[in-house]
Write a protein that holds these residues in place. Structure first.
Motif, PDB file in Angstrom:
ATOM      1  N   UNK A  13       0.850  -1.180   0.000  1.00 53.72           N
ATOM      2  CA  UNK A  13       0.000   0.000   0.000  1.00 53.72           C
ATOM      3  C   UNK A  13       0.889   1.235   0.000  1.00 53.72           C
ATOM      4  N   UNK A  14       0.696   2.143  -0.963  1.00 52.55           N
ATOM      5  CA  UNK A  14       1.586   3.311  -1.048  1.00 52.55           C
ATOM      6  C   UNK A  14       1.739   4.080   0.263  1.00 52.55           C
ATOM      7  N   UNK A  15       0.672   4.208   1.045  1.00 49.46           N
ATOM      8  CA  UNK A  15       0.787   4.986   2.284  1.00 49.46           C
ATOM      9  C   UNK A  15       1.632   4.253   3.320  1.00 49.46           C
ATOM     10  N   UNK A  16       1.888   2.975   3.098  1.00 48.52           N
ATOM     11  CA  UNK A  16       2.707   2.198   4.029  1.00 48.52           C
ATOM     12  C   UNK A  16       4.162   2.073   3.587  1.00 48.52           C
ATOM     13  N   UNK A  17       4.420   2.200   2.296  1.00 46.29           N
ATOM     14  CA  UNK A  17       5.767   1.870   1.810  1.00 46.29           C
ATOM     15  C   UNK A  17       6.555   3.061   1.272  1.00 46.29           C
ATOM     16  N   UNK A  18       5.918   4.208   1.055  1.00 44.32           N
ATOM     17  CA  UNK A  18       6.640   5.361   0.516  1.00 44.32           C
ATOM     18  C   UNK A  18       7.334   6.139   1.630  1.00 44.32           C
ATOM     19  N   UNK A  19       8.531   6.620   1.349  1.00 43.63           N
ATOM     20  CA  UNK A  19       9.305   7.374   2.320  1.00 43.63           C
ATOM     21  C   UNK A  19       9.897   8.626   1.679  1.00 43.63           C
ATOM     22  N   UNK A 311      -1.099  13.123   0.202  1.00 44.58           N
ATOM     23  CA  UNK A 311      -1.484  13.306  -1.195  1.00 44.58           C
ATOM     24  C   UNK A 311      -2.052  12.027  -1.792  1.00 44.58           C
ATOM     25  N   UNK A 312      -1.404  10.914  -1.501  1.00 43.52           N
ATOM     26  CA  UNK A 312      -1.893   9.628  -2.018  1.00 43.52           C
ATOM     27  C   UNK A 312      -3.278   9.325  -1.461  1.00 43.52           C
ATOM     28  N   UNK A 313      -3.484   9.581  -0.190  1.00 46.46           N
ATOM     29  CA  UNK A 313      -4.801   9.352   0.410  1.00 46.46           C
ATOM     30  C   UNK A 313      -5.861  10.214  -0.258  1.00 46.46           C
ATOM     31  N   UNK A 314      -5.512  11.471  -0.533  1.00 46.21           N
ATOM     32  CA  UNK A 314      -6.457  12.376  -1.193  1.00 46.21           C
ATOM     33  C   UNK A 314      -6.743  11.927  -2.614  1.00 46.21           C
ATOM     34  N   UNK A 315      -5.725  11.442  -3.317  1.00 43.60           N
ATOM     35  CA  UNK A 315      -5.883  11.043  -4.714  1.00 43.60           C
ATOM     36  C   UNK A 315      -6.759   9.816  -4.861  1.00 43.60           C
ATOM     37  N   UNK A 316      -6.813   8.987  -3.832  1.00 36.60           N
ATOM     38  CA  UNK A 316      -7.575   7.739  -3.913  1.00 36.60           C
ATOM     39  C   UNK A 316      -8.898   7.802  -3.158  1.00 36.60           C
ATOM     40  N   UNK A 317      -9.242   8.960  -2.616  1.00 37.77           N
ATOM     41  CA  UNK A 317     -10.484   9.107  -1.859  1.00 37.77           C
ATOM     42  C   UNK A 317     -11.688   9.012  -2.790  1.00 37.77           C
ATOM     43  N   UNK A 318     -12.719   8.338  -2.345  1.00 36.01           N
ATOM     44  CA  UNK A 318     -13.931   8.182  -3.152  1.00 36.01           C
ATOM     45  C   UNK A 318     -14.586   9.543  -3.376  1.00 36.01           C
ATOM     46  N   UNK A 319     -14.977   9.782  -4.621  1.00 40.71           N
ATOM     47  CA  UNK A 319     -15.680  11.019  -4.936  1.00 40.71           C
ATOM     48  C   UNK A 319     -14.808  12.244  -4.985  1.00 40.71           C
ATOM     49  N   UNK A 320     -13.474  12.055  -4.962  1.00 35.96           N
ATOM     50  CA  UNK A 320     -12.580  13.222  -4.985  1.00 35.96           C
ATOM     51  C   UNK A 320     -12.762  13.968  -6.299  1.00 35.96           C
ATOM     52  N   UNK A 321     -12.525  15.260  -6.246  1.00 34.06           N
ATOM     53  CA  UNK A 321     -12.718  16.114  -7.409  1.00 34.06           C
ATOM     54  C   UNK A 321     -11.391  16.719  -7.833  1.00 34.06           C
ATOM     55  N   UNK A 322     -11.105  16.681  -9.133  1.00 34.98           N
ATOM     56  CA  UNK A 322      -9.885  17.277  -9.647  1.00 34.98           C
ATOM     57  C   UNK A 322      -8.673  16.379  -9.481  1.00 34.98           C
ATOM     58  N   UNK A 323      -7.590  16.779 -10.102  1.00 34.68           N
ATOM     59  CA  UNK A 323      -6.346  16.011 -10.069  1.00 34.68           C
ATOM     60  C   UNK A 323      -5.512  16.411  -8.855  1.00 34.68           C
ATOM     61  N   UNK A 324      -5.071  15.419  -8.097  1.00 35.53           N
ATOM     62  CA  UNK A 324      -4.189  15.668  -6.957  1.00 35.53           C
ATOM     63  C   UNK A 324      -2.764  15.862  -7.463  1.00 35.53           C
ATOM     64  N   UNK A 325      -2.127  16.953  -7.033  1.00 38.01           N
ATOM     65  CA  UNK A 325      -0.791  17.286  -7.502  1.00 38.01           C
ATOM     66  C   UNK A 325       0.214  17.297  -6.364  1.00 38.01           C
TER      67      UNK A 325
END
Length: 333
Positions: A13-19, A311-325
């Motif tokens: 899971x990206x939120x677990x393995x990214x540093x 950022x990853x959490x926001x990008x994968x949130x259900x119903x999110x609007x727009x591109x996460x940068x």
């Protein structure tokens, strides 16, 4: 000089393995540019490899990120200094989720001033895939129906807009009504919400029992199989993604439905494209954007590179609007 980068040393899971880590910035070698990154979008194509879905062809550790825009700060030997200070797409070099990226100078795509960073950062994966698929599979389908699942996604909305350029009619498949109005405004002939409507029945009604000529599948799994059942015998299903993470037995599907499945991977085109062939679709896409014929995702949430987990959490949130940068200190919209 030390600079930040995002490191992935194991799959998961990206939120677990990214540093977030620091490393010395390497100077560009012969034929290379050094680009100070400004903005990078977070796409499913960035996250799926981190999960381990393509572990057989990805070496660890890795810096994620396939696309983004930045400013050329240094050139290597045999590279003209005229490109210094120019905005470019930093592609096909190192992963873009870092502050500085070294890229081959001949592959750097210069960005016109009229295209803002928010848009420029998204010019590669989705637009180029859609453009190439249209050129190869949809250009001959003028007036015919093309069935596209996951059509509320970034690439689904691009395919919908390109229908006005290439002349096909889009039957957009969604799982809710979040994007129905937008898709119709972008050019979809019909939008089918599969949470309320039986897809096969609706497609057969629209096409008077014939089925769509071409299907574009980004999901895989059962969604791909259902889509194939809605394509006319002898028609084509182009598989461009695996959002579900579930592979499809396309040989079985072809026998059951009579369709011609095609696996389309952008990386295969990249591997064989000449320098001229590489630049051509970017020029076409940027021209459409400047003419107002193509609009990419509006920016949603913006996070500094150090906030990659949020950022990853926001990008994968259900119903999110727009591109996460993911942005850096030199970012401007």
């Amino acid at each position: 000089m030390l600079a930040r980068y995002i490191n992935c040393t194991r799959f998961g899971n990206p939120v677990d393995v990214l540093q977030v880590q620091y490393k010395e910035v390497e100077r560009p070698g012969p034929g290379e540019l050094l680009v100070q990154m400004a903005a990078r979008p977070i796409n499913p194509s960035d996250l799926i490899p981190i999960s381990g879905a393509y572990a057989h062809r990805i070496a660890l550790p890795m810096v994620p990120g396939y696309e983004g825009v930045g400013i050329v700060t240094e050139v290597g030997p045999n590279v003209s200094s005229s490109i210094l200070g120019k905005r470019v797409l930093a592609l096909r070099g190192e992963g873009t989720w870092q502050e500085y990226v070294r890229v081959p100078a001949e592959l750097a795509v210069c960005v016109p001033e009229a295209i803002p960073n928010d848009t420029a950062s998204q010019l590669y994966i989705n637009p180029i895939t859609a453009w190439l698929v249209c050129k190869q599979f949809l250009a001959a389908e003028r007036g015919d129906y093309v069935l596209i699942n996951a059509c509320g996604s970034s690439i689904g909305r691009i395919f919908t807009q390109l229908s006005k350029v290439f002349g096909y009619q889009v039957i957009a498949v969604t799982r809710n009504h979040l994007h129905t109005e937008e898709l119709l405004l972008l050019g979809a002939a019909h939008v089918i919400n599969t949470s309320e409507t039986h897809l096969h029945k609706a497609v057969m009604e629209i096409t008077k029992g014939r089925g769509a000529s071409v299907g574009i599948d980004s999901i895989g799994g059962s969604a791909a199989e259902v889509l194939a059942q809605c394509i006319c015998i002898g028609g084509t299903v182009v598989s461009i993604g695996l959002l579900s993470g579930i592979p499809v037995n396309w040989t079985h599907v072809a026998k059951q439905t009579g369709v011609n499945p095609v696996m389309y991977w952008l990386r295969h085109w990249v591997e064989r494209a000449s320098v001229q062939e590489w630049h051509e679709p970017f020029l076409n896409i940027m021209e459409l954007i400047q003419q107002g014929q193509l609009h990419l995702d509006s920016p949603g949430s913006r996070f500094d590179l150090s906030g990659v987990l949020e950022a990853v959490s926001a990008a994968t949130a259900y119903g999110k609007s727009g591109k996460t940068l993911l942005t850096s200190s030199n970012y401007f919209p």
